[in-house]
Design an enzyme around this catalytic site. Structure first.
Site, PDB file in Angstrom:
ATOM      1  N   HIS A  42      -1.203  19.304   7.314  1.00 27.88           N
ATOM      2  CA  HIS A  42      -0.136  20.412   6.816  1.00 27.88           C
ATOM      3  C   HIS A  42       0.834  20.937   8.008  1.00 27.88           C
ATOM      4  CE1 HIS A  42       2.022  23.652   4.953  1.00 27.88           C
ATOM      5  NE2 HIS A  42       1.031  24.474   5.843  1.00 27.88           N
TER       6      HIS A  42
ATOM      7  N   HIS B  51       1.178  27.434  12.637  1.00 26.82           N
ATOM      8  CA  HIS B  51       1.344  28.924  11.920  1.00 26.82           C
ATOM      9  C   HIS B  51       0.346  29.052  10.902  1.00 26.82           C
ATOM     10  CE1 HIS B  51       1.914  25.758   8.627  1.00 26.82           C
ATOM     11  NE2 HIS B  51       1.654  26.632   7.890  1.00 26.82           N
TER      12      HIS B  51
ATOM     13  N   GLU C 242      -4.137  33.086  10.514  1.00 21.80           N
ATOM     14  CA  GLU C 242      -4.962  33.632   9.331  1.00 21.80           C
ATOM     15  C   GLU C 242      -6.047  32.806   8.963  1.00 21.80           C
ATOM     16  OE1 GLU C 242      -2.405  34.414   5.278  1.00 21.80           O
ATOM     17  OE2 GLU C 242      -1.412  33.221   6.784  1.00 21.80           O
ATOM     18  N   ASP C 243      -6.173  31.582   9.317  1.00 23.09           N
ATOM     19  CA  ASP C 243      -7.313  30.878   8.854  1.00 23.09           C
ATOM     20  C   ASP C 243      -8.103  30.449   9.941  1.00 23.09           C
ATOM     21  OD1 ASP C 243      -5.591  30.955   6.745  1.00 23.09           O
ATOM     22  OD2 ASP C 243      -5.038  28.591   6.809  1.00 23.09           O
TER      23      ASP C 243
ATOM     24  N   ASP D 244       7.224  25.364   5.811  1.00 23.41           N
ATOM     25  CA  ASP D 244       5.835  25.524   5.289  1.00 23.41           C
ATOM     26  C   ASP D 244       6.043  25.461   3.583  1.00 23.41           C
ATOM     27  OD1 ASP D 244       3.420  26.136   5.262  1.00 23.41           O
ATOM     28  OD2 ASP D 244       3.773  28.631   5.123  1.00 23.41           O
TER      29      ASP D 244
ATOM     30  N   ASP E  10      29.989  16.780 -14.845  1.00 22.88           N
ATOM     31  CA  ASP E  10      29.978  16.276 -13.454  1.00 22.88           C
ATOM     32  C   ASP E  10      28.851  15.575 -12.886  1.00 22.88           C
ATOM     33  OD1 ASP E  10      28.704  18.765 -13.876  1.00 22.88           O
ATOM     34  OD2 ASP E  10      29.948  19.955 -12.506  1.00 22.88           O
TER      35      ASP E  10
HETATM   36 MN    MN Z   1       1.141  26.573   5.738  1.00 20.78          MN
END
Ligand code: MN
Length: 746
Positions: free
Chosen positions: A69, A94, A98-99, A160, A280
């Site tokens: 990812h 990134h 957080e993880d 992301d 269109d």
């Molecule tokens: Mn992400």
């Protein structure tokens, strides 16, 4: 999830990858070199290593290793966002803070402030998203915009989101729909706002696919079915144009551009038309390659309209007036030979890049002569646009977007975590008034992020602010210069006005009392004149100072008295100045007519019984050299010979002037004015009045005094028998200690 300790962090630069990861890294660096002016290979390598190691063991919903990812996000950052190597590093890392067990300090230590700042910004956005429902779109948008100080944060966040949307199908259906809605509500409009049209279209199509998969499949199938027919049509339609462009030697590309699935769907819904009627569907783009420039777009336009009939109402010139997000293009809609409407966009390659990739792409074309990196210039440019939106641009925003986006706002948290939006430059005082006007009025001090700071210190986006209040109102009028919000400004102004009004009222009362006591009657208009003489622009300002005891009411009283006496003299003067010749003569005749008679007046040397009066313009006193002015009915008006009016009368009506002499005895009381100037001291006025009334046995009509900076200036008006009486008085006055000058006041 793997624990990455400090030993691994130190070895990032020399980490030996297995062949699969080495290939992935090599490809990533190759992409950077292809797309960026310069790349720090070591930075990319270390970021890739940490991303791989910190996410080791974690898998995504798709079953793939998690590090795929961030790697895919990095690819988007390079290929679709055209950012820079630092952004690639941030994209790779990134999700680490957080993880995983990696914290922001580790990132900062290993990759520097910029990467850490980018990741911190992204983590903050995620935090806001998690803690809030997406209905707080505005809050989220504003928070995003606050990150505009470094737009890369937002652009990496877009990347992301784009990758998450591309892989959305692996998530459970309810989660898909939630994320898709959020994307439609938040990310797609924001992408449009940033001029990222391709990103916007893809995000919308992916969201639409998750929310209404049947509708999505229907439209995409129809598009596929029509693809061949569409391409054939475009081919035939464009042939004459193509021939013409070749003939004049143009370098160009023609793209048959199907509308995005979501935009067709929106049109079907809003226009209530079947797929086939969405006219269109046929949209063609002509892209001019270098060296063709803007002007050449107009040449192409003229070739097209020479061949096909244009619809003037569908013409749009975004060349002369680009959209706020930087979009430039010429749009026209024409009828094909069999009556089908075709929308054509004409633009240069550079304009096309900007339209597709957003403004970031633009800076690829600008040389950084000042040594700044193109992305920095891009960020500055966008900030500039956001700070100085053109009037029409503002309107565009409102149309695009019902939300108000202001980059000059900051986002402040209350101690309880509530988010407040304040204008840039706001201080804790603004914050306090924003929370509650009572908190503003009682504010004593502020804590910003736990530290005591002055109330006047400017706040930064993201600060948490606590206001310490007292029991009493502590509002300082000087705060007016330290606040930027309307709310704080108006409350402080109200407070100032209230104080001011009270002072003015106090001052006015003081004056009214004084005036009543001293029987001073003056019109409001004249009072303003007096105030002006005392160097006050308005009477209220004078009242205000008196109310605050900054000005003595006695000084005003004296000035008014002075004005009233002087005012009468001046009034008479100006009145006479304004009169016409006839009016002046008539007036003297009238005066002469109404005057009483007096025996013993010598007229031309003879004692006569004529009626006479004393003129008010020069107040003759027996002993003065005088002259008479004969009226038509024989009355005489007496003037001093040096009177201005006499000079006028002699010049104009010489025959009416008569010589007169004063009678020997007189009981009449004549008015004499004496101007007295001297040093101001206690008791001076008393000394003068005592001298006049008791010692000289002279009646006083009035006295006006004015003292200023230790100097005394006064006018004394007395009744005298004759000129020698007046001269005696003046002589005696001059003997009073402190009196410097005393003279007859004309
Ligand atoms: Mn992400």
């Amino acid at each position: 999830m793997a624990e990455v300790d400090s030993i691994i962090l130190k070895e990032l630069g020399s980490y030996q990858f297995e062949s699969k990861q080495q290939q992935e890294l090599d490809y990533l660096i190759k992409l950077c070199h292809e797309n960026f002016e310069e790349t720090d290979d070591d930075l990319i390598k270390r970021a890739f290593a940490l991303s791989f190691l910190s996410h080791k063991g974690a898998v995504r919903a798709s079953g793939e290793p998690y590090y795929f990812h961030p790697l895919e996000v990095a690819h988007i950052v390079i290929k679709e966002m055209s950012l820079d190597d630092v952004s690639v590093a941030a994209a790779l890392l990134h999700d680490t803070v957080e993880d995983t067990s990696i914290n922001l300090e580790d990132i900062q230590h290993e990759f520097g402030d910029v990467v850490a700042h980018l990741i911190d910004g992204m983590t903050k956005i995620s935090g806001v998203l998690k803690s809030r429902e997406s209905k707080q779109a505005e809050t989220f948008m504003k928070l995003l915009m606050s990150m505009a100080e470094d737009l890369r944060v937002v652009l990496i966040k877009f990347s992301d989101r784009l990758h998450n949307m591309r892989t959305l199908k692996h998530l459970p259906k309810p989660k898909q729909i939630k994320i898709a809605n959020e994307t439609l509500e938040l990310y797609a409009p924001l992408a449009h706002r940033f001029g990222l049209f391709r990103l916007k279209s893809e995000l919308e199509d992916l969201s639409f696919r998750a929310i209404d998969s049947q509708g999505y499949r229907f439209i995409s199938r129809k598009l596929r079915e029509k693809k061949e027919a569409r391409e054939k049509f475009i081919q035939e339609f464009m042939q004459p144009i193509r021939d013409q462009l070749y003939k004049v030697g143009f370098n160009f590309e023609i793209k048959g551009r199907p509308k995005s699935i979501y935009s067709i769907y929106r049109k079907m819904v809003t226009q209530q038309k079947p797929f086939e009627d969405i006219y269109d569907l046929f949209a063609i783009r002509i892209i001019l390659d270098p060296p063709h420039a803007r002007e050449d777009c107009w040449r192409v336009y003229s070739y097209i309209t020479d061949t096909y009939m244009p619809m003037p109402e569908r013409f749009r010139d975004f060349l002369s007036v680009p959209k706020a997000n930087g979009y430039q293009s010429l749009h026209t809609t024409v009828f094909s030979s069999n009556g089908v409407k075709v929308e054509i966009q004409i633009r240069t390659r550079q304009m096309d890049e900007i339209a597709e990739k957003g403004l970031a792409a633009h800076w690829k074309y600008k040389e950084g002569s000042d040594g700044t990196k193109s992305i920095d210039r891009f960020v500055h440019w966008v900030r500039d646009v956001l700070d100085n939106p053109r009037p029409d641009a503002a309107q565009e925003f409102v149309q695009d977007f019902t939300l108000n986006l202001f980059s000059d706002e900051i986002y402040i948290f209350t101690p309880r975590g509530q988010l407040l939006t304040l204008p840039k430059g706001a201080t804790p005082i603004d914050f306090a008034f924003e929370v509650h006007s009572e908190i503003g009025e009682r504010a004593l001090a502020a804590k910003v992020n736990g530290k005591m700071v002055p109330l006047r210190q400017k706040l930064q986006s993201g600060d948490q602010v606590e206001i310490i209040t007292g029991k009493n109102i502590n509002l300082n009028p000087d705060w007016i210069n330290d606040v930027v919000t309307h709310k704080a400004k108006s409350r402080i102004r109200q407070f100032i006005n209230m104080k001011e009004r009270k002072a003015i009222e106090d001052g006015r009362e003081m004056w009214v009392k004084k005036a009543n006591k001293q029987h001073l009657e003056i019109s409001d208009q004249d009072l303003v004149k007096v105030a002006n003489k005392l160097k006050y622009p308005s009477i209220n300002k004078l009242y205000y100072d008196m109310g605050l005891a900054a000005f003595d009411v006695n000084i005003l009283a004296r000035a008014v008295k002075d004005f009233l006496s002087r005012g009468r003299i001046e009034e008479e003067k100006t009145r006479l100045e304004k009169l016409t010749d006839e009016e002046i003569q008539d007036q003297y005749y009238d005066n002469a007519r109404t005057a009483g008679s007096m025996r013993g007046l010598l007229l031309n040397g003879d004692l006569t019984d004529v009626k006479y009066s004393y003129s008010k313009c020069c107040n003759p006193i027996p002993g003065d050299e005088v002259i008479g002015f004969l009226s038509r009915n024989g009355d005489v008006k007496i003037h001093r010979t040096n009177c201005n009016n006499v000079g006028y009368l002699i010049k104009n009506d010489n025959e009416r002037v008569v010589e007169i002499g004063w009678p020997k005895s007189t009981t009449a009381h004549f008015i004499g004015a004496v101007r007295i100037i001297g040093e101001d001291r206690v008791g001076l006025v008393n000394d003068i009045t005592t001298l006049i009334s008791q010692t000289m046995k002279t009646n006083m009509k009035g006295i006006n005094v004015n003292s200023d900076e230790g100097m005394f200036e006064g006018t004394l008006i007395i009744y005298v028998e004759d000129i020698s009486h007046l001269e005696k008085v003046i002589k005696r006055i001059l003997r009073i200690p402190g009196v410097k000058q005393a003279y007859r006041f004309e």
